[in-house]
Motif scaffolding. Structure first.
Motif, PDB file in Angstrom:
ATOM      1  N   GLU A  69      50.575 -26.445  -3.448  1.00 39.05           N
ATOM      2  CA  GLU A  69      51.203 -27.741  -3.176  1.00 39.05           C
ATOM      3  C   GLU A  69      51.616 -27.830  -1.706  1.00 39.05           C
ATOM      4  OE1 GLU A  69      51.474 -30.521  -5.050  1.00 39.05           O
ATOM      5  OE2 GLU A  69      50.218 -29.428  -6.471  1.00 39.05           O
ATOM      6  N   GLU A  70      52.126 -26.743  -1.180  1.00 45.51           N
ATOM      7  CA  GLU A  70      52.529 -26.722   0.228  1.00 45.51           C
ATOM      8  C   GLU A  70      51.308 -26.831   1.140  1.00 45.51           C
ATOM      9  OE1 GLU A  70      55.416 -26.965   3.086  1.00 45.51           O
ATOM     10  OE2 GLU A  70      55.661 -27.012   0.918  1.00 45.51           O
ATOM     11  N   LEU A  71      50.195 -26.208   0.756  1.00 42.24           N
ATOM     12  CA  LEU A  71      48.953 -26.331   1.533  1.00 42.24           C
ATOM     13  C   LEU A  71      48.482 -27.782   1.543  1.00 42.24           C
ATOM     14  CD1 LEU A  71      46.508 -25.143   3.057  1.00 42.24           C
ATOM     15  CD2 LEU A  71      45.471 -24.671   0.823  1.00 42.24           C
ATOM     16  N   LEU A  72      48.539 -28.451   0.408  1.00 45.70           N
ATOM     17  CA  LEU A  72      48.156 -29.865   0.353  1.00 45.70           C
ATOM     18  C   LEU A  72      49.075 -30.714   1.229  1.00 45.70           C
ATOM     19  CD1 LEU A  72      47.331 -30.160  -3.448  1.00 45.70           C
ATOM     20  CD2 LEU A  72      45.714 -30.413  -1.560  1.00 45.70           C
ATOM     21  N   THR A 127      52.519 -23.480   9.561  1.00 42.73           N
ATOM     22  CA  THR A 127      51.764 -22.285   9.201  1.00 42.73           C
ATOM     23  C   THR A 127      50.942 -22.593   7.953  1.00 42.73           C
ATOM     24  OG1 THR A 127      53.589 -21.460   7.859  1.00 42.73           O
ATOM     25  CG2 THR A 127      53.463 -20.670  10.143  1.00 42.73           C
ATOM     26  N   ASP A 128      49.856 -21.885   7.813  1.00 39.62           N
ATOM     27  CA  ASP A 128      49.035 -21.990   6.613  1.00 39.62           C
ATOM     28  C   ASP A 128      49.784 -21.242   5.514  1.00 39.62           C
ATOM     29  OD1 ASP A 128      47.207 -21.641   4.555  1.00 39.62           O
ATOM     30  OD2 ASP A 128      45.558 -21.040   5.861  1.00 39.62           O
ATOM     31  N   PRO A 129      50.217 -21.914   4.445  1.00 37.87           N
ATOM     32  CA  PRO A 129      51.006 -21.230   3.425  1.00 37.87           C
ATOM     33  C   PRO A 129      50.231 -20.144   2.674  1.00 37.87           C
ATOM     34  CG  PRO A 129      50.525 -23.469   2.739  1.00 37.87           C
ATOM     35  CD  PRO A 129      50.040 -23.328   4.145  1.00 37.87           C
ATOM     36  N   MET A 130      48.926 -20.210   2.699  1.00 35.53           N
ATOM     37  CA  MET A 130      48.135 -19.209   1.990  1.00 35.53           C
ATOM     38  C   MET A 130      48.025 -17.906   2.782  1.00 35.53           C
ATOM     39  SD  MET A 130      47.949 -21.230  -0.408  1.00 35.53           S
ATOM     40  CE  MET A 130      47.254 -20.210  -1.653  1.00 35.53           C
ATOM     41  N   THR A 131      48.100 -17.981   4.107  1.00 33.78           N
ATOM     42  CA  THR A 131      48.012 -16.774   4.932  1.00 33.78           C
ATOM     43  C   THR A 131      49.351 -16.405   5.561  1.00 33.78           C
ATOM     44  OG1 THR A 131      47.415 -17.998   6.934  1.00 33.78           O
ATOM     45  CG2 THR A 131      45.602 -17.269   5.505  1.00 33.78           C
ATOM     46  N   GLY A 132      50.264 -17.367   5.618  1.00 32.80           N
ATOM     47  CA  GLY A 132      51.563 -17.122   6.231  1.00 32.80           C
ATOM     48  C   GLY A 132      51.539 -17.174   7.749  1.00 32.80           C
ATOM     49  N   LYS A 133      50.422 -17.597   8.338  1.00 33.37           N
ATOM     50  CA  LYS A 133      50.282 -17.661   9.796  1.00 33.37           C
ATOM     51  C   LYS A 133      49.767 -19.043  10.188  1.00 33.37           C
ATOM     52  CE  LYS A 133      48.369 -13.098   9.482  1.00 33.37           C
ATOM     53  NZ  LYS A 133      47.152 -12.363   9.636  1.00 33.37           N
ATOM     54  N   ALA A 134      49.913 -19.375  11.463  1.00 32.86           N
ATOM     55  CA  ALA A 134      49.364 -20.631  11.982  1.00 32.86           C
ATOM     56  C   ALA A 134      47.926 -20.374  12.429  1.00 32.86           C
ATOM     57  CB  ALA A 134      50.217 -21.161  13.125  1.00 32.86           C
ATOM     58  N   ASP A 135      47.113 -19.937  11.483  1.00 35.40           N
ATOM     59  CA  ASP A 135      45.728 -19.573  11.799  1.00 35.40           C
ATOM     60  C   ASP A 135      44.726 -20.539  11.160  1.00 35.40           C
ATOM     61  OD1 ASP A 135      46.167 -18.827   9.183  1.00 35.40           O
ATOM     62  OD2 ASP A 135      45.222 -16.861   9.358  1.00 35.40           O
ATOM     63  N   TRP A 136      45.047 -21.814  11.243  1.00 32.96           N
ATOM     64  CA  TRP A 136      44.156 -22.834  10.694  1.00 32.96           C
ATOM     65  C   TRP A 136      42.779 -22.727  11.351  1.00 32.96           C
ATOM     66  CZ3 TRP A 136      46.018 -25.594   6.704  1.00 32.96           C
ATOM     67  CH2 TRP A 136      47.394 -25.721   6.576  1.00 32.96           C
ATOM     68  N   VAL A 137      41.757 -22.978  10.576  1.00 38.12           N
ATOM     69  CA  VAL A 137      40.399 -23.051  11.117  1.00 38.12           C
ATOM     70  C   VAL A 137      40.179 -24.505  11.502  1.00 38.12           C
ATOM     71  CG1 VAL A 137      37.956 -22.734  10.630  1.00 38.12           C
ATOM     72  CG2 VAL A 137      39.640 -21.151   9.654  1.00 38.12           C
ATOM     73  N   ILE A 138      39.821 -24.721  12.763  1.00 39.72           N
ATOM     74  CA  ILE A 138      39.661 -26.082  13.290  1.00 39.72           C
ATOM     75  C   ILE A 138      38.287 -26.623  12.909  1.00 39.72           C
ATOM     76  CG2 ILE A 138      39.666 -27.488  15.396  1.00 39.72           C
ATOM     77  CD1 ILE A 138      42.382 -26.185  14.714  1.00 39.72           C
ATOM     78  N   PHE A 139      38.289 -27.872  12.456  1.00 41.27           N
ATOM     79  CA  PHE A 139      37.057 -28.573  12.109  1.00 41.27           C
ATOM     80  C   PHE A 139      36.821 -29.606  13.203  1.00 41.27           C
ATOM     81  CE2 PHE A 139      34.665 -31.828   9.778  1.00 41.27           C
ATOM     82  CZ  PHE A 139      33.671 -31.056   9.202  1.00 41.27           C
TER      83      PHE A 139
END
Length: 181
Positions: free
Chosen positions: A57-60, A112-124
């Protein structure tokens, strides 16, 4: 030997001494430990599932905030550049636009990405401009949620990894001669 038997004999009350019941008490205690262990493991599985659903839910939410920030930035730059919006170059540009002297925020903070716990989003990136039009999670874990997404994210249905959930803003292009909406 006078005909008397040596060793342990049953007392006159007809009950065995308490000392011989210790084996049964030990087995009962071990059974209790096993039952408690099974209960705790089932509880842990339940709570890990609850935690994973909350992270989804947090990722969404966070992905949608970034997508909305990109949309706002695109529309704002379109107003400043004669109707043609510009995608941001990075997440940082959503915090302060380089096209404005005053701080123009399209995003409150870099989540941050809640699934990884880091701000490591993959940019599209947009194929034409090579600028950022969306993000996705870096996690390849399997999601629990596979259906019943909001309409805007209906493409997430049936996806097998969180990294397949792409939060993207696609600018609406209009045909020449068509009025703006």
């Amino acid at each position: 030997m006078n005909g008397k038997r040596t060793g342990v004999s049953k007392p006159a009350t007809g009950h065995w001494p308490l000392a011989t019941n210790q084996g049964f008490t030990y087995i009962a205690a071990m059974m209790l430990v096993v039952v408690i262990g099974i209960t705790l493991s089932m509880t842990a599985i339940y709570w890990s599932t609850v935690a994973k659903r909350e992270k989804e839910e947090e990722l969404l939410f966070r992905g949608d905030q970034i997508r909305k920030g990109i949309e706002q930035y695109y529309k704002w730059t379109g107003q400043r550049h004669g109707g043609q919006g510009i995608y941001p170059e990075s997440l940082e540009e959503l915090l302060k636009s380089k096209y404005s002297m005053a701080p123009k925020r399209s995003l409150r903070k870099i989540y941050t990405d809640p699934m990884t716990g880091k701000a490591d989003w993959v940019i599209f990136n947009d194929p034409a401009s090579k600028r950022m039009m969306g993000v996705r999670s870096a996690s390849n874990d399997e999601p629990l949620k596979v259906s019943n997404f909001p309409f805007i994210y209906r493409d997430f249905e049936g996806k097998t990894k969180y990294s397949d959930w792409v939060f993207v803003y696609r600018a609406q292009t209009q045909a020449p001669g068509q009025p703006r909406k």
